[in-house]
Design a protein around this motif. Structure first.
Motif, PDB file in Angstrom:
ATOM      1  N   GLU A 242       0.860  -1.182   0.000  1.00 47.87           N
ATOM      2  CA  GLU A 242       0.000   0.000   0.000  1.00 47.87           C
ATOM      3  C   GLU A 242       0.887   1.220   0.000  1.00 47.87           C
ATOM      4  O   GLU A 242       1.824   1.316   0.795  1.00 47.87           O
ATOM      5  CB  GLU A 242      -0.931   0.010   1.207  1.00 47.87           C
ATOM      6  N   ALA A 243       0.612   2.147  -0.895  1.00 52.97           N
ATOM      7  CA  ALA A 243       1.417   3.363  -1.005  1.00 52.97           C
ATOM      8  C   ALA A 243       0.533   4.536  -1.400  1.00 52.97           C
ATOM      9  O   ALA A 243      -0.325   4.403  -2.286  1.00 52.97           O
ATOM     10  CB  ALA A 243       2.535   3.183  -2.033  1.00 52.97           C
ATOM     11  N   ASP A 244       0.718   5.658  -0.725  1.00 54.72           N
ATOM     12  CA  ASP A 244      -0.040   6.885  -1.014  1.00 54.72           C
ATOM     13  C   ASP A 244      -1.548   6.639  -0.942  1.00 54.72           C
ATOM     14  O   ASP A 244      -2.326   7.172  -1.744  1.00 54.72           O
ATOM     15  CB  ASP A 244       0.337   7.446  -2.394  1.00 54.72           C
ATOM     16  N   GLY A 245      -1.954   5.810   0.018  1.00 56.87           N
ATOM     17  CA  GLY A 245      -3.376   5.550   0.205  1.00 56.87           C
ATOM     18  C   GLY A 245      -3.982   4.610  -0.818  1.00 56.87           C
ATOM     19  O   GLY A 245      -5.205   4.439  -0.848  1.00 56.87           O
ATOM     20  N   GLU A 246      -3.159   4.007  -1.659  1.00 60.09           N
ATOM     21  CA  GLU A 246      -3.649   3.102  -2.710  1.00 60.09           C
ATOM     22  C   GLU A 246      -3.121   1.696  -2.447  1.00 60.09           C
ATOM     23  O   GLU A 246      -1.932   1.500  -2.211  1.00 60.09           O
ATOM     24  CB  GLU A 246      -3.189   3.597  -4.074  1.00 60.09           C
ATOM     25  N   CYS A 247      -4.016   0.720  -2.517  1.00 60.96           N
ATOM     26  CA  CYS A 247      -3.650  -0.671  -2.255  1.00 60.96           C
ATOM     27  C   CYS A 247      -3.421  -1.406  -3.571  1.00 60.96           C
ATOM     28  O   CYS A 247      -4.164  -1.206  -4.545  1.00 60.96           O
ATOM     29  CB  CYS A 247      -4.758  -1.345  -1.457  1.00 60.96           C
ATOM     30  N   CYS A 248      -2.406  -2.258  -3.592  1.00 63.09           N
ATOM     31  CA  CYS A 248      -2.119  -3.084  -4.763  1.00 63.09           C
ATOM     32  C   CYS A 248      -2.287  -4.552  -4.398  1.00 63.09           C
ATOM     33  O   CYS A 248      -1.666  -5.050  -3.460  1.00 63.09           O
ATOM     34  CB  CYS A 248      -0.691  -2.841  -5.262  1.00 63.09           C
ATOM     35  N   ARG A 249      -3.149  -5.250  -5.146  1.00 65.03           N
ATOM     36  CA  ARG A 249      -3.358  -6.683  -4.970  1.00 65.03           C
ATOM     37  C   ARG A 249      -2.906  -7.393  -6.244  1.00 65.03           C
ATOM     38  O   ARG A 249      -3.103  -6.866  -7.352  1.00 65.03           O
ATOM     39  CB  ARG A 249      -4.824  -7.011  -4.678  1.00 65.03           C
ATOM     40  N   VAL A 250      -2.351  -8.573  -6.099  1.00 61.68           N
ATOM     41  CA  VAL A 250      -1.854  -9.302  -7.262  1.00 61.68           C
ATOM     42  C   VAL A 250      -2.376 -10.731  -7.259  1.00 61.68           C
ATOM     43  O   VAL A 250      -2.725 -11.278  -6.211  1.00 61.68           O
ATOM     44  CB  VAL A 250      -0.309  -9.325  -7.300  1.00 61.68           C
ATOM     45  N   MET A 251      -2.415 -11.325  -8.454  1.00 54.89           N
ATOM     46  CA  MET A 251      -2.777 -12.720  -8.599  1.00 54.89           C
ATOM     47  C   MET A 251      -2.156 -13.238  -9.891  1.00 54.89           C
ATOM     48  O   MET A 251      -2.014 -12.480 -10.861  1.00 54.89           O
ATOM     49  CB  MET A 251      -4.290 -12.897  -8.623  1.00 54.89           C
ATOM     50  N   PRO A 252      -1.742 -14.510  -9.928  1.00 52.96           N
ATOM     51  CA  PRO A 252      -1.125 -15.058 -11.135  1.00 52.96           C
ATOM     52  C   PRO A 252      -2.167 -15.423 -12.183  1.00 52.96           C
ATOM     53  O   PRO A 252      -3.325 -15.682 -11.873  1.00 52.96           O
ATOM     54  CB  PRO A 252      -0.404 -16.300 -10.620  1.00 52.96           C
ATOM     55  N   VAL A 253      -1.763 -15.429 -13.433  1.00 50.85           N
ATOM     56  CA  VAL A 253      -2.583 -15.938 -14.531  1.00 50.85           C
ATOM     57  C   VAL A 253      -2.065 -17.342 -14.837  1.00 50.85           C
ATOM     58  O   VAL A 253      -0.914 -17.516 -15.241  1.00 50.85           O
ATOM     59  CB  VAL A 253      -2.483 -15.041 -15.778  1.00 50.85           C
ATOM     60  N   ILE A 254      -2.905 -18.350 -14.609  1.00 53.95           N
ATOM     61  CA  ILE A 254      -2.495 -19.746 -14.720  1.00 53.95           C
ATOM     62  C   ILE A 254      -3.049 -20.372 -15.994  1.00 53.95           C
ATOM     63  O   ILE A 254      -4.231 -20.194 -16.334  1.00 53.95           O
ATOM     64  CB  ILE A 254      -2.978 -20.554 -13.494  1.00 53.95           C
ATOM     65  N   GLY A 255      -2.206 -21.107 -16.684  1.00 57.43           N
ATOM     66  CA  GLY A 255      -2.629 -21.889 -17.835  1.00 57.43           C
ATOM     67  C   GLY A 255      -2.152 -23.323 -17.627  1.00 57.43           C
ATOM     68  O   GLY A 255      -0.959 -23.603 -17.754  1.00 57.43           O
ATOM     69  N   GLY A 256      -3.069 -24.227 -17.308  1.00 53.12           N
ATOM     70  CA  GLY A 256      -2.658 -25.575 -16.945  1.00 53.12           C
ATOM     71  C   GLY A 256      -1.906 -25.563 -15.647  1.00 53.12           C
ATOM     72  O   GLY A 256      -2.434 -25.118 -14.616  1.00 53.12           O
ATOM     73  N   ASP A 257      -0.658 -26.022 -15.685  1.00 50.21           N
ATOM     74  CA  ASP A 257       0.185 -25.978 -14.489  1.00 50.21           C
ATOM     75  C   ASP A 257       1.190 -24.844 -14.532  1.00 50.21           C
ATOM     76  O   ASP A 257       2.048 -24.740 -13.647  1.00 50.21           O
ATOM     77  CB  ASP A 257       0.945 -27.316 -14.340  1.00 50.21           C
ATOM     78  N   ASP A 258       1.105 -24.041 -15.538  1.00 55.12           N
ATOM     79  CA  ASP A 258       2.107 -22.989 -15.730  1.00 55.12           C
ATOM     80  C   ASP A 258       1.540 -21.609 -15.426  1.00 55.12           C
ATOM     81  O   ASP A 258       0.357 -21.328 -15.657  1.00 55.12           O
ATOM     82  CB  ASP A 258       2.623 -22.999 -17.174  1.00 55.12           C
ATOM     83  N   ALA A 259       2.406 -20.726 -14.902  1.00 55.43           N
ATOM     84  CA  ALA A 259       2.051 -19.329 -14.688  1.00 55.43           C
ATOM     85  C   ALA A 259       2.401 -18.547 -15.948  1.00 55.43           C
ATOM     86  O   ALA A 259       3.570 -18.464 -16.345  1.00 55.43           O
ATOM     87  CB  ALA A 259       2.798 -18.782 -13.486  1.00 55.43           C
TER      88      ALA A 259
END
Length: 266
Positions: A242-259
């Motif tokens: 979180e920086a400057d009042g803004e939150c960052c969330r992340v998630m992977p993009v998965i295809g089969g067993d691979d990112a």
């Protein structure tokens, strides 16, 4: 005359003033009588009216120094206390004080006992009303939570339908990013395996600068990498920083067993 009504707190073993009339000192409304002191103690133990013509000098009960100070300030001499009884239990006390020495007659005590009976009923009704009100408040809170949950489900269903429609029409990645950003009311960055930007999107009017400032190896790269690993383990998005009042969330993009890459939401 100075009458007041006190309710019994069973957990603390104290009588607290609910209402008083004719008091000079503001301390009267905050009086607390212990169940084993003063007239309150006598009435509590016998469950009968107790009267004294000269309270401050009466040696028949243990005095409470705090109450004695208030009574001196008020100039109280005589005092009578009558129990409020409901279903065999003392729920409160009705007091009547006089600023002169007075001996109460049997008739006056009978009148006070009648008033105390009415007071016990009123106190019970007030207690029941309070419990009903508390139950209604809990029900309203539960209903509000349920409505919020249902709105969330409806919003998720609408978003799913919108995404499905875009994919069916063969929408570009840029159009999908813009749609997601608009639904979330923020901004989104799609990254490849090397953490380089593939596409972006931002909701109309969103002023957060996190997505625009993103760089593949910027100051938050280590936090993003840790959050991505955790997100893959948990199967959902994870807050990276979180920086400057803004939150960052992340998630992977998965295809089969691979990112295949990742998504950063701001």
């Amino acid at each position: 005359d100075l009458p007041w009504l006190s309710a019994y707190d069973t957990e603390r073993g104290e009588f607290h003033v609910l209402v008083a009339q004719g008091a000079v000192s503001p301390r009267v409304s905050g009086m607390v009588a212990l169940r084993d002191r003063g007239v309150a103690g006598n009435v509590m133990s016998t469950r009968l009216p107790f009267t004294t013509a000269d309270y401050l000098h009466d040696k028949r009960f243990v005095h409470d120094a705090r109450l004695d100070d208030i009574f001196r300030e008020e100039g109280i001499a005589a005092l009578v206390g009558v129990p409020l009884i409901w279903e065999g239990e003392v729920t409160g006390l009705l007091f009547l004080a006089d600023r002169y020495q007075r001996v109460h007659t049997t008739q006056s005590l009978s009148i006070l006992c009648t008033l105390a009976t009415h007071g016990a009923v009123a106190l019970k009704n007030a207690h029941d009303f309070g419990r009903v009100s508390a139950a209604l408040e809990k029900a309203d809170a539960a209903r509000a939570d349920l409505e919020h949950h249902l709105r969330g489900i409806q919003a998720a269903a609408d978003a799913h339908e919108q995404m499905t429609s875009l994919l069916a029409r063969g929408a570009s990645l840029s159009a999908l990013c813009q749609s997601v950003a608009q639904l979330l009311g923020g901004s989104i960055v799609v990254l490849d395996e090397a953490a380089h930007v593939i596409s972006r999107g931002a909701a109309a009017g969103y002023e957060g600068a996190g997505a625009r400032r993103y760089e593949p190896h910027g100051e938050h790269s280590a936090e993003l990498a840790r959050a991505l690993r955790l997100s893959r383990q948990m199967g959902r998005s994870v807050q990276a920083y979180e920086a400057d009042g803004e939150c960052c969330r992340v998630m992977p993009v998965i295809g089969g067993d691979d990112a295949l890459g990742s998504i950063a939401l701001f």
